[in-house]
Structures are given as structure tokens and as C-alpha cells.
Design a protein around this motif. Sequence first.
Motif, PDB file in Angstrom:
ATOM      1  N   GLU B 172       0.874  -1.179   0.000  1.00 34.24           N
ATOM      2  CA  GLU B 172       0.000   0.000   0.000  1.00 34.24           C
ATOM      3  C   GLU B 172       0.905   1.221   0.000  1.00 34.24           C
ATOM      4  O   GLU B 172       1.611   1.469   0.974  1.00 34.24           O
ATOM      5  CB  GLU B 172      -0.895   0.007   1.249  1.00 34.24           C
ATOM      6  CG  GLU B 172      -1.972  -1.059   1.227  1.00 34.24           C
ATOM      7  CD  GLU B 172      -2.848  -1.005   2.468  1.00 34.24           C
ATOM      8  OE1 GLU B 172      -2.392  -0.450   3.489  1.00 34.24           O
ATOM      9  OE2 GLU B 172      -3.967  -1.525   2.417  1.00 34.24           O
ATOM     10  N   TYR B 173       0.851   1.984  -1.067  1.00 29.49           N
ATOM     11  CA  TYR B 173       1.813   3.077  -1.259  1.00 29.49           C
ATOM     12  C   TYR B 173       1.252   4.395  -0.750  1.00 29.49           C
ATOM     13  O   TYR B 173       0.095   4.725  -1.003  1.00 29.49           O
ATOM     14  CB  TYR B 173       2.150   3.191  -2.744  1.00 29.49           C
ATOM     15  CG  TYR B 173       3.162   4.260  -3.061  1.00 29.49           C
ATOM     16  CD1 TYR B 173       4.444   4.204  -2.543  1.00 29.49           C
ATOM     17  CD2 TYR B 173       2.835   5.322  -3.893  1.00 29.49           C
ATOM     18  CE1 TYR B 173       5.378   5.184  -2.834  1.00 29.49           C
ATOM     19  CE2 TYR B 173       3.763   6.304  -4.200  1.00 29.49           C
ATOM     20  CZ  TYR B 173       5.032   6.224  -3.660  1.00 29.49           C
ATOM     21  OH  TYR B 173       5.946   7.198  -3.949  1.00 29.49           O
ATOM     22  N   GLU B 174       2.086   5.139  -0.040  1.00 28.20           N
ATOM     23  CA  GLU B 174       1.654   6.431   0.478  1.00 28.20           C
ATOM     24  C   GLU B 174       2.779   7.447   0.331  1.00 28.20           C
ATOM     25  O   GLU B 174       3.229   8.052   1.304  1.00 28.20           O
ATOM     26  CB  GLU B 174       1.238   6.306   1.948  1.00 28.20           C
ATOM     27  CG  GLU B 174       0.377   7.460   2.396  1.00 28.20           C
ATOM     28  CD  GLU B 174       0.104   7.413   3.881  1.00 28.20           C
ATOM     29  OE1 GLU B 174      -1.053   7.383   4.255  1.00 28.20           O
ATOM     30  OE2 GLU B 174       1.079   7.404   4.664  1.00 28.20           O
ATOM     31  N   ASN B 175       3.241   7.616  -0.895  1.00 25.37           N
ATOM     32  CA  ASN B 175       4.269   8.610  -1.202  1.00 25.37           C
ATOM     33  C   ASN B 175       5.562   8.400  -0.429  1.00 25.37           C
ATOM     34  O   ASN B 175       6.280   9.362  -0.165  1.00 25.37           O
ATOM     35  CB  ASN B 175       3.755  10.029  -0.950  1.00 25.37           C
ATOM     36  CG  ASN B 175       2.928  10.525  -2.113  1.00 25.37           C
ATOM     37  OD1 ASN B 175       3.003   9.984  -3.202  1.00 25.37           O
ATOM     38  ND2 ASN B 175       2.146  11.548  -1.867  1.00 25.37           N
ATOM     39  N   GLU B 176       5.852   7.166  -0.054  1.00 22.40           N
ATOM     40  CA  GLU B 176       7.141   6.927   0.587  1.00 22.40           C
ATOM     41  C   GLU B 176       8.257   7.120  -0.435  1.00 22.40           C
ATOM     42  O   GLU B 176       8.059   6.944  -1.641  1.00 22.40           O
ATOM     43  CB  GLU B 176       7.209   5.502   1.159  1.00 22.40           C
ATOM     44  CG  GLU B 176       6.392   5.295   2.424  1.00 22.40           C
ATOM     45  CD  GLU B 176       4.953   4.914   2.135  1.00 22.40           C
ATOM     46  OE1 GLU B 176       4.577   4.914   0.937  1.00 22.40           O
ATOM     47  OE2 GLU B 176       4.210   4.617   3.078  1.00 22.40           O
ATOM     48  N   GLU B 192       2.387   6.377  -9.612  1.00 21.94           N
ATOM     49  CA  GLU B 192       1.559   6.119  -8.439  1.00 21.94           C
ATOM     50  C   GLU B 192       1.711   7.248  -7.423  1.00 21.94           C
ATOM     51  O   GLU B 192       2.739   7.915  -7.377  1.00 21.94           O
ATOM     52  CB  GLU B 192       1.948   4.789  -7.785  1.00 21.94           C
ATOM     53  CG  GLU B 192       1.945   3.602  -8.724  1.00 21.94           C
ATOM     54  CD  GLU B 192       0.569   3.236  -9.237  1.00 21.94           C
ATOM     55  OE1 GLU B 192      -0.432   3.683  -8.646  1.00 21.94           O
ATOM     56  OE2 GLU B 192       0.486   2.511 -10.239  1.00 21.94           O
ATOM     57  N   GLY B 193       0.688   7.399  -6.605  1.00 18.82           N
ATOM     58  CA  GLY B 193       0.749   8.389  -5.543  1.00 18.82           C
ATOM     59  C   GLY B 193       0.337   9.769  -6.025  1.00 18.82           C
ATOM     60  O   GLY B 193      -0.269   9.929  -7.078  1.00 18.82           O
ATOM     61  N   TYR B 194       0.677  10.733  -5.222  1.00 17.23           N
ATOM     62  CA  TYR B 194       0.276  12.122  -5.474  1.00 17.23           C
ATOM     63  C   TYR B 194       1.333  12.783  -6.347  1.00 17.23           C
ATOM     64  O   TYR B 194       2.446  13.063  -5.899  1.00 17.23           O
ATOM     65  CB  TYR B 194       0.141  12.835  -4.133  1.00 17.23           C
ATOM     66  CG  TYR B 194      -0.159  14.303  -4.204  1.00 17.23           C
ATOM     67  CD1 TYR B 194      -1.218  14.783  -4.963  1.00 17.23           C
ATOM     68  CD2 TYR B 194       0.609  15.213  -3.499  1.00 17.23           C
ATOM     69  CE1 TYR B 194      -1.494  16.136  -5.025  1.00 17.23           C
ATOM     70  CE2 TYR B 194       0.339  16.569  -3.534  1.00 17.23           C
ATOM     71  CZ  TYR B 194      -0.706  17.016  -4.304  1.00 17.23           C
ATOM     72  OH  TYR B 194      -0.983  18.356  -4.354  1.00 17.23           O
TER      73      TYR B 194
END
Lengths: 266, 480
Positions: B172-176, B192-194
Motif C-alpha cells: 500500500e503506497y503512500e508517497n514513501e 503512483e501516488g500524489y
Amino acid sequence: MLGTYFYHEIIRKTIIGFGTLFNNIYIRHLNKDGSIADETKVGLSYGPTQKFLAKIQQQADLSKPIAITLPRMSFEMVALQYDPSRKTSVTQTFKACDSEGNIKKVYMPVPYNITFELSIYSKLNDDALQIVEQILPFFQPSFNLTIDLLDSIGEKKDIPIVMDSIDMQDDYEGDFNTRRALIYTLRFTAKTYMFGPIADSTDGLIRKVQTDLYADTNTQTAKREMRYTVVPDPIDAEPGDDFGFTELWEDFTDSKEYSPTQQTDI
Amino acid sequence: MALNPFFLQGSSNEQYLVQDLINEQLKIYGIDVYYIPRKFIRTDDILREVETSKFDDNFIIEAYLDNYEGYAPGSDLMTKFGLRLKNEINLVISRERFEEFISPLMNGRQVGIDDGNITDYEVELTNRPKEGDLIYFPLGQRLFEIKRVEHEKPFYQLGKNYVYELQCELYEYENEDIDTSIEEIDRTVEDEGYITSLTLGGIGVTATATASIDTGIVSQIILNDDGAFYSSTPIVTIAASPTGNPSDNATAVAITTSVGGVRSVDSIRLTFGGRGYDISNPPLVTITGGNGTGAAATAVVADNGVNQFTITNAGENYFVEPVVTVVGVASTAAIARATFNPITGTVTGIQIVNSGFGYTEAPTVQISSGSTVSVGGTYVYGETVTGSLSGTTAEVRYYNLRTDLNVINPPGELRVAVNSGQFSAGEAIIGSASSATYILKSYDNDNYQESYDTYDNNEEFETEADQILDFTETNPFGEY
């Protein structure tokens, strides 16, 4: 029996109005020294969608490399209910002008409550708290939106969005084969109005107002002594124009009275 | 009852043999995967979460893929949050290989942290694979997160365990920050991500202008009362020139400002000083409209001042107001301000703050260049870019010169992620690795919608709502 086609997109507009409240929320993550590591605008979408559309839009690459991107917010309309507390007379109408200056007759709107559920899905509790804390202070417990529900006649209504409840689900217990799911669910009620068909009005625009003044309250014997007349300036002004008024005061000593049927003094 | 002492339940040599056989089997039948340990940048000890992580190491290791029938069926789910994939894999890796190859390197990081040489992150548990770390699975080109490490399967054969089974699920990707230096891995989150978009200006072109002087000109408008409660810019009208020629009439515009939510007139600038006015009888200045009240101003008339500026070249890449300098011999020098269009990057006009007086000939006009930095270079994927004014940093995800828009001086299209804040138009965007530098023309902080995951509808809601919502005051939740 009902049969007259009309569609004002009122529910759709209410959905848009509700959605736009939450479409500019950010979360931040910090570095060890307290500086900002990243700032993310929280994605928002209306939850229900066509499955094939979701698949081709969100998984255009079949080998999608990750499960999902977080955090996300989604909302959906979950109920529609008549609101008797805001009931008005069912036969009452009001008149308004459309953009072309035609007079329209509209029945008073019917009050309906639309229940929305806003769900917040995050990876971290801190993310969810950042989001929730940016929402809650604006609902005491309601927040008013002014929505142009009937754009054809420019009928704007204040729609209170009332926060009803906040639920949270944090599935951190259980075996390690199941992921922690952190979902906050905020339930709101939008107090909107449903409008019926807009009919053409046979009535014309009031372009002249005339008031006669008497020296006695007994209008059987008393005769009008002064007349106050108001007409728009210019006389052919339309409702949407920026027009003024021309006022006229007249004194009479001829002991006549105005006849509405003959539209003259007799 | 003790064990029979005449039998061994597993000698060291037998255990080594089994471990060697397993290692060999993994090298023959396994696949290479990348083990990517999680580095803890910031941890919340109250909520007990790792708030910020980064993944910038990678260790290639052979693993047996224990999913001979592929991912479990029905692993792509339709949820209220869009599509969610639940693909799972089980990987078996050698315990010895991990402890002899990966653990020492991770221990080195730990030593660096203990010595104080590494201060920006922490590492945990360097002696075993751990939950939360990532596995890059090259066959599927996917990132998996280890959910659980099974270390007792098979169960103590000859008295020892030889393998780790890594039970993994898609990440689960969260801008890491994923910056492993393996481009194939780093590009898994390319779309992916923002992701936000920056439009960068090409090489700047300096604008040019000329000035004309005349007699009996309105040299400045002195604001006597700034008024209040304006909702739009009021109209400034200057009484007609005594010459009677409409083309001799001076014109001016009001500049408004808001303080504490109250909008008032900040100053009045001349767009044309006119000519033929009487110095001893300045024209009347009226300020009307704008739904406010109270603003009042008076005019000053002078001879031989600048009554008009004419733009001869609008220039390119003006995203902040340029400085206008009027050069000439005069009793009092003229002062002017430029107006510009931040979208097109061009100078749109020059307004007179004070026309000056006593010029014997028309002065020359100097307009500062649109960009004071030399621009050029090519941004590279994954490098950090920094805004020169905002200090905002971000990672490059995509860069392209838009020759389809302008062949000679093409604007740049830069997409970035892991932003530390917002960029502002007019600042230089500098690449850390490439040293590429361009001026930011415009910044779109909406998630880039042509990436693979088009879940977000934030911008669509804003666009639609602009048609039907009436935020007479302001939207407390923020407007674009």
C-alpha cells in the motif's frame, strides 16, 4: 399521471456541493528533524462507479505494481428521506424569471434529506486524524452551502450539511495475514429541496403600481385625494436589467374614484 | 526421560549439509528478488506508528516462489475507495544467506546510527527479515510488503530451522521515498501516488518599451482616502483635458488591497498621463463602482513628464513582476510599475506611478529580464528538485520538453512527487543530480490525472461546483 418530463439534477448538484467541501485537504509527513518530508492532497471520489470503468481507469496496467495508494476519501449517498419538519404548503407557488426574461411558475420545493457517508481510508492513524481534524471544526453541527439548485431561474437555496455521526474502524487485531484497515466514516445529512416542473406563467410582469390615498377610512363616501404611481425606468426594463423607478404623486379634488375594471377614474 | 545418548538428533555437520542443500536448491529453482529494508525516519511513540519511512537500500537474494498456481483468485477487489489489489505471494529464502549477506550490511547501518554518523533515520532488527520491509518481485514487476515471517517451517529438521518463509501482500503506497538506485524498482511507483505538474519556462526574452513626454500631463494621482468594503476594483475617472480632444484625456486604474478581509484602494496608477491640463487647476478625480465607499484622490499636473509607455516587445518568461527603470535627464525621475501575465509570461503594460518632470527628451526604459538565472539541462528520474524561493523539494517522476508547443523555445513539462510543500510561479526549479534549472511558469497541485490510477476527482468537483456553488465569502475548506 405524473408524466411531465423535468430533471433539474438537484441530487447531482447536492452531491457536487457536498464533494467540493472535502476536495482540498492535505496531510503531511515529517522528517526526523521536524521538517516536512511530504505533503499529499487527499484524493476524493464519489464511491459508486461502473466496475468496468474502475478497472480500465485504475488498472490500465494489469500488472499494477502496488495494492492501492493512500490516503483516500470516498463518499456516497446512502439514503433519501422526506423531511416533514420543513414542510410548506403543497399548493403554494412562486414566480421567477428565466434567463430570457420569461416568467415561470414553480411550486414550492419539497424538503428532502440526503444522507451521505464520507469514508476516509488511511494507512496511519495520524493521517486519518489530520484529515478528520481539518473537517470537524467547520460543522457545528452543520455547515451551510448555497447551491444554485435551479439554474434556469437562478433559484439558490441554503443547504445545511449536518454532521450526524463519526465512526471509526481500526482492525489492528487478529492474525498477521490480515492487514490493518483504518477507516473513518463520517455521516452527514444534506437538507436539500426537490423542485417540480417549471411551468410557463400566464401572468405578465407588474410594470406599474398605483396606490390611491383617502382622507377617510370609509371608502363608500370618501374619494381619493392623492395617488402614488411607480413605474420602472426605463419603462421597458426587464427583470434582469439594472433599472430604476419613476415615482409620481398626484393630488385630486375632482371627487372621483379609480375603476379597476374600466382602468380609469370615474 | 532423557534422550538416548548413543544417537544424534542432528549434528552440526548434518545441519550444515541440509543448509547447503537448501541453498543450492534455492539457487537452482528460485528466482532473484530484491529485499528492500524499511528505514524509520519518524516514529510516533504515542500512536505507535512509523509515520515516515524510506526505502533506499536493496539486496538481491534468491527465493523460492511458493505460489505455483499464481496469485489467489479474486485478488482484485472493487471497494468504495476504488480498485484494491490483494495479490499475495509466499517466498522462501535461506536463513544462512540472509544472515551472512544482508544482516552484516544492515548491521553496518546500525553501527553508523550508534556512532552518530547516520542521524536521519533508524533501522530495526537487522538480524532477520522483518515485517514491513519490501520485496521487489521482478517477474510481476511489483512491490510486496512482508506481512509475516515464518521461521519454523519446516519444523526443526535435525534440530534446526534453515529457511524463512516471507508471507507478502502487495504494498500500500503512500508517497514513501523509494530510491533504491535500481531504476526498475524505483520506476514501479512512477505513476503512483500524489503527482503534481510543473510547467517550466524556456529561455527568457527581455521585454522592451519606449516612453513619450508631453506638457500639461497628469503626473501622479495622490490617494487622499483609501475607502473600504470594495468587492471589485473601482473605476477611476479623470476629468477631461481642457484641449477638448478625447485622445488627450488622462486615464488611470485603481490598485486594491485587502487587509483583515476589508478591501480598499491601495494606490492609483496612470495608464496615460494625457496632455494639455492646467498646472494651476488640476482635473477632478472620481472613484466609482466596486461596491465600496469612501475612496478619494486628487491629481497633480506637471510639464515635460512621461505621459505614456508603449510596449515594443512583451518579452517571455515573466512570472514575477519585472522592475522598470526610466533612464533620462530630468528634474524628478519618473517611476513606473509593470503589469504582466503569469500565464503567458509576457509584460502586458507599464503604469505610471509618478511621471516625473523636467525631461528635455524622451527617456529610455529598461525592463529587468524575465529570469535572472541561466536555464538549461535535463532533469533525471528520481532526483530531487528544489524551488529556489519556496525551498520546496520533490522527486522527479517525468520530464519532457514540449517541442509540440514551441519548437524554438519549448516549455518543459515536469511531474514530481513526494513534495514537501507547494511551488510558486517565478522561482527556479533546480535538479540536485542533473543541475538542470528552469523557471516555473505554472504549478498544478492537483494529482496528475493521466497517470495509471485515476481515482481522484478533486479537480472535477471543484470545476463543477464553480458553476453551482455560491461561496459569497470564502470556502473555509480552501479554494484552488
